[in-house]
Design a protein around this motif. Structure first.
Motif, mmCIF file in Angstrom:
data_model
loop_
_atom_site.group_PDB
_atom_site.id
_atom_site.type_symbol
_atom_site.label_atom_id
_atom_site.label_comp_id
_atom_site.label_asym_id
_atom_site.label_seq_id
_atom_site.Cartn_x
_atom_site.Cartn_y
_atom_site.Cartn_z
ATOM 1 N N VAL A 87 1.305 7.419 1.825
ATOM 2 C CA VAL A 87 0.675 8.890 1.871
ATOM 3 C C VAL A 87 -0.198 8.942 2.926
ATOM 4 O O VAL A 87 -0.315 9.937 3.631
ATOM 5 C CB VAL A 87 -0.018 9.165 0.544
ATOM 6 C CG1 VAL A 87 0.908 9.208 -0.581
ATOM 7 C CG2 VAL A 87 -0.993 8.054 0.203
ATOM 8 N N ILE B 66 1.714 9.438 6.356
ATOM 9 C CA ILE B 66 2.396 10.693 6.150
ATOM 10 C C ILE B 66 1.391 12.067 6.566
ATOM 11 O O ILE B 66 1.749 12.603 7.306
ATOM 12 C CB ILE B 66 3.342 10.778 4.778
ATOM 13 C CG1 ILE B 66 4.573 9.812 5.015
ATOM 14 C CG2 ILE B 66 3.879 12.408 4.944
ATOM 15 C CD1 ILE B 66 5.207 10.006 3.630
ATOM 16 N N LYS C 39 13.902 1.176 -6.505
ATOM 17 C CA LYS C 39 13.241 1.096 -7.872
ATOM 18 C C LYS C 39 12.367 2.348 -7.962
ATOM 19 O O LYS C 39 11.771 2.472 -9.226
ATOM 20 C CB LYS C 39 12.215 -0.062 -7.581
ATOM 21 C CG LYS C 39 12.457 -1.196 -8.114
ATOM 22 C CD LYS C 39 11.503 -2.526 -8.263
ATOM 23 C CE LYS C 39 10.041 -1.991 -8.287
ATOM 24 N NZ LYS C 39 9.109 -3.173 -7.767
ATOM 25 N N GLY C 40 12.355 3.285 -7.085
ATOM 26 C CA GLY C 40 11.660 4.365 -7.204
ATOM 27 C C GLY C 40 10.022 4.208 -6.944
ATOM 28 O O GLY C 40 9.101 5.164 -7.313
ATOM 29 N N ASP C 41 9.796 3.088 -6.230
ATOM 30 C CA ASP C 41 8.202 3.049 -5.715
ATOM 31 C C ASP C 41 7.956 3.106 -4.551
ATOM 32 O O ASP C 41 6.908 2.803 -4.053
ATOM 33 C CB ASP C 41 7.656 1.649 -6.295
ATOM 34 C CG ASP C 41 7.368 1.551 -7.683
ATOM 35 O OD1 ASP C 41 6.913 2.714 -8.354
ATOM 36 O OD2 ASP C 41 7.525 0.497 -8.469
ATOM 37 N N MET C 42 8.631 3.855 -3.780
ATOM 38 C CA MET C 42 8.573 4.264 -2.463
ATOM 39 C C MET C 42 9.245 5.479 -2.004
ATOM 40 O O MET C 42 10.285 5.761 -2.581
ATOM 41 C CB MET C 42 8.877 3.138 -1.462
ATOM 42 C CG MET C 42 8.545 3.481 0.126
ATOM 43 S SD MET C 42 9.140 2.057 1.309
ATOM 44 C CE MET C 42 7.634 1.063 1.130
ATOM 45 N N MET C 43 8.526 6.439 -1.378
ATOM 46 C CA MET C 43 9.162 7.708 -1.033
ATOM 47 C C MET C 43 10.115 7.490 -0.214
ATOM 48 O O MET C 43 10.390 6.533 0.691
ATOM 49 C CB MET C 43 8.176 8.599 -0.156
ATOM 50 C CG MET C 43 7.058 9.305 -1.228
ATOM 51 S SD MET C 43 6.094 10.282 -0.228
ATOM 52 C CE MET C 43 4.827 9.160 0.392
ATOM 53 N N ASP D 247 12.581 12.234 1.092
ATOM 54 C CA ASP D 247 11.392 12.851 0.513
ATOM 55 C C ASP D 247 10.216 13.141 1.937
ATOM 56 O O ASP D 247 9.756 14.220 1.940
ATOM 57 C CB ASP D 247 10.550 11.727 -0.204
ATOM 58 C CG ASP D 247 11.197 11.742 -1.654
ATOM 59 O OD1 ASP D 247 11.875 12.568 -2.031
ATOM 60 O OD2 ASP D 247 10.956 10.548 -2.310
ATOM 61 N N LEU E 279 9.240 16.706 3.474
ATOM 62 C CA LEU E 279 7.527 16.996 3.458
ATOM 63 C C LEU E 279 7.213 17.621 4.894
ATOM 64 O O LEU E 279 6.399 18.415 5.233
ATOM 65 C CB LEU E 279 6.788 15.576 3.280
ATOM 66 C CG LEU E 279 6.704 15.408 1.648
ATOM 67 C CD1 LEU E 279 6.143 14.015 1.535
ATOM 68 C CD2 LEU E 279 5.847 16.239 1.082
ATOM 69 N N ALA F 114 8.382 7.257 -11.555
ATOM 70 C CA ALA F 114 8.010 6.173 -10.480
ATOM 71 C C ALA F 114 7.054 6.468 -9.569
ATOM 72 O O ALA F 114 6.910 7.999 -9.462
ATOM 73 C CB ALA F 114 9.593 5.989 -9.634
ATOM 74 N N SER F 115 6.342 5.472 -8.831
ATOM 75 C CA SER F 115 5.387 5.952 -7.908
ATOM 76 C C SER F 115 5.579 6.598 -6.511
ATOM 77 O O SER F 115 4.882 7.553 -6.065
ATOM 78 C CB SER F 115 4.364 4.798 -7.587
ATOM 79 O OG SER F 115 5.341 3.993 -6.785
ATOM 80 N N GLY F 116 7.092 6.500 -6.463
ATOM 81 C CA GLY F 116 7.495 7.260 -5.156
ATOM 82 C C GLY F 116 7.436 8.639 -5.464
ATOM 83 O O GLY F 116 7.209 9.403 -4.669
ATOM 84 N N ARG G 111 5.397 11.642 -3.603
ATOM 85 C CA ARG G 111 5.904 12.892 -2.839
ATOM 86 C C ARG G 111 5.263 14.220 -3.497
ATOM 87 O O ARG G 111 4.758 15.176 -2.737
ATOM 88 C CB ARG G 111 7.564 12.805 -3.605
ATOM 89 C CG ARG G 111 8.140 14.054 -2.790
ATOM 90 C CD ARG G 111 9.672 13.827 -3.170
ATOM 91 N NE ARG G 111 9.810 14.235 -4.565
ATOM 92 C CZ ARG G 111 10.081 15.412 -5.121
ATOM 93 N NH1 ARG G 111 9.708 16.448 -4.385
ATOM 94 N NH2 ARG G 111 10.021 15.482 -6.400
ATOM 95 N N MET H 247 1.773 14.499 -2.043
ATOM 96 C CA MET H 247 1.765 14.609 -0.593
ATOM 97 C C MET H 247 2.208 16.309 -0.409
ATOM 98 O O MET H 247 1.637 17.062 0.381
ATOM 99 C CB MET H 247 2.855 13.990 0.244
ATOM 100 C CG MET H 247 2.280 12.613 0.354
ATOM 101 S SD MET H 247 0.789 12.162 0.854
ATOM 102 C CE MET H 247 0.974 12.922 2.315
ATOM 103 N N LEU I 26 -0.459 18.221 2.032
ATOM 104 C CA LEU I 26 0.075 18.770 3.158
ATOM 105 C C LEU I 26 -0.100 20.242 3.264
ATOM 106 O O LEU I 26 -0.596 20.671 4.020
ATOM 107 C CB LEU I 26 1.482 18.338 3.560
ATOM 108 C CG LEU I 26 1.666 16.739 3.691
ATOM 109 C CD1 LEU I 26 3.282 16.649 4.224
ATOM 110 C CD2 LEU I 26 0.709 16.248 4.702
#
Ligand SMILES: Nc1ncnc2c1ncn2[C@@H]1O[C@H](COP(=O)(O)OP(=O)(O)OP(=O)(O)O)[C@@H](O)[C@H]1O
Ligand SMILES: [Mg+2]
Lengths: 262, 90
Positions: free
Chosen positions: A147, A150, A182-186, A190, A194, B13-15, B19, B22, B26
């Motif tokens: 975050v 970005i 795993k869904g734990d990173m953008m 994504d 943005l 999920a944390s991703g 998102r 953000m 932004l």
């Protein structure tokens, strides 16, 4: 024809600007282009150690600008590639010992002799940043999938647009495919949604980067490294070659096709 | 441990959390609306609406939301009572 002036910037520190400059520059030089790299991180120079050229430095960027030496005297030739050289930053000077006008003039002068002038920008958005982008026609913004990086990238993109830099592209560095899965990173998608800037490429998180920095040999020399391959593809895209993004670290680009580099 | 926290908050999920955060951050950074300005917008909305109805001042919320390809200002106001002659109350 004048060469291109490319600045590599990020806002946030430590996201991989210097690594990117070393690897893009080395790849373009391997493609037989004449390349000069400029470290503008005055006071915190690092490009020299990443390139493995630290023990050859006599003069630096500020010396050129102040007229203490001819610019050829400050250019250090790469150990392997004779068409690649680097101008180191001054280590014991202030960031504002050069001005935007001086930097721009130097870049323009160099672009008449080189195909690529690649500038390593310091972190932040102060004078050092302004100097680094002053002469650039292309900007490569480096971010990580986090975050704070970005957010800073978005800020920098706004400043680059305001400064009328013509081409702005994005590099996502240190992507951890396992965490994305795993869904734990953008994800790449994504991040592009943005920032809405064309993607130059994605570099995976890789131990190879640390090893190559330890040795002072840019990663792109290593044919077996995935991160090295990612940097080679990005250099090719920067050079206008059309290389599909799927070949990089991430398989599924699907919906992202419209952002594909052209 | 993180898994447990996730189940408690039902955040996903944390991703995806990152998102969404953000998108919000932004948008605020880009339009550069400071909290002061948002507060002023809110007070003006309260002032205008109060000419026509009685509202619960403390309940008023003003938020900027990012849609797929638009940005929306969403305000939530709790109405206590609408004035009978609201059209002439100016
Ligand atoms: N893809 C990667 N995988 C693993 N480590 C990486 C990767 N990219 C960069 N690093 C590491 O991150 C650190 C910072 O990299 P680098 O010096 O290139 O960043 P920078 O943006 O130039 O930093 P600064 O803002 O301080 O100039 C280095 O230790 C480098 O080895
Ligand atoms: Mg650096």
């Amino acid at each position: 024809m004048a060469g291109r002036i490319v600045v590599v910037t990020s806002g946030k520190g430590g996201v991989g600007k210097t690594t990117t400059v070393a690897n893009l520059g080395t790849t373009l030089a391997k493609k037989k282009y004449n390349v000069v790299l400029i470290d503008t991180d005055i006071g915190l120079r690092n490009l020299d150690v990443v390139m493995g050229l630290e023990n050859r430095i006599v003069y630096n960027l500020v010396d050129i600008i102040e007229g203490n030496c001819r610019k050829e005297q400050a250019m250090i030739r790469d150990r392997k590639l004779s068409n690649l050289c680097m101008i180191p930053a001054a280590q014991t000077r202030e960031k504002n010992s050069i001005t935007e006008e001086q930097m721009k003039a130097l870049c323009v002068e160099l672009s008449s002799e080189f195909d690529y002038v690649i500038i390593d920008c310091p972190a932040g958005i102060e004078q050092g940043f302004k100097n680094a982008i002053a002469g650039a026609d292309t900007a490569v913004v480096v971010t990580t999938p986090e975050v704070s990086a970005i957010r800073d990238a978005d800020r920098v993109i706004g400043l680059l647009e305001a400064a009328l830099v013509k081409k702005i592209n994005l590099i996502i560095n240190r992507l951890n495919a396992r965490m994305v899965k795993k869904g734990d990173m953008m994800s790449t998608e994504d991040i592009i949604a943005l920032l809405s800037v064309p993607l130059l490429g994605v570099v995976p998180e890789s131990e190879d980067v640390v090893v190559s920095t330890n040795r002072g040999v840019p990663l792109v020399h290593d044919r077996s490294s995935k991160a090295g391959a990612a940097f080679r593809s990005m250099a090719a895209r920067l050079n206008g070659e059309s290389i599909p993004l799927d070949g990089d670290s991430q398989g599924l680009f699907g919906r992202m096709k419209r952002f594909i580099w052209n | 441990m993180l898994g447990i926290l996730r189940r408690i908050w039902g955040d996903g999920a944390s991703g995806q959390v990152a998102r969404k955060r953000m998108q919000f951050v932004l948008m605020h950074d880009r339009i550069d609306i400071t909290p002061d300005v948002m507060e002023a917008v809110k007070n003006d909305i309260i002032q205008v609406l109060s000419r026509y109805m009685e509202i619960e001042g403390g309940s008023v919320k003003v938020d900027l939301e990012q849609g797929k390809d638009f940005m929306a200002l969403i305000s939530n106001v709790q109405v206590k009572r609408v004035f009978r002659n609201s059209k002439n109350s100016d």
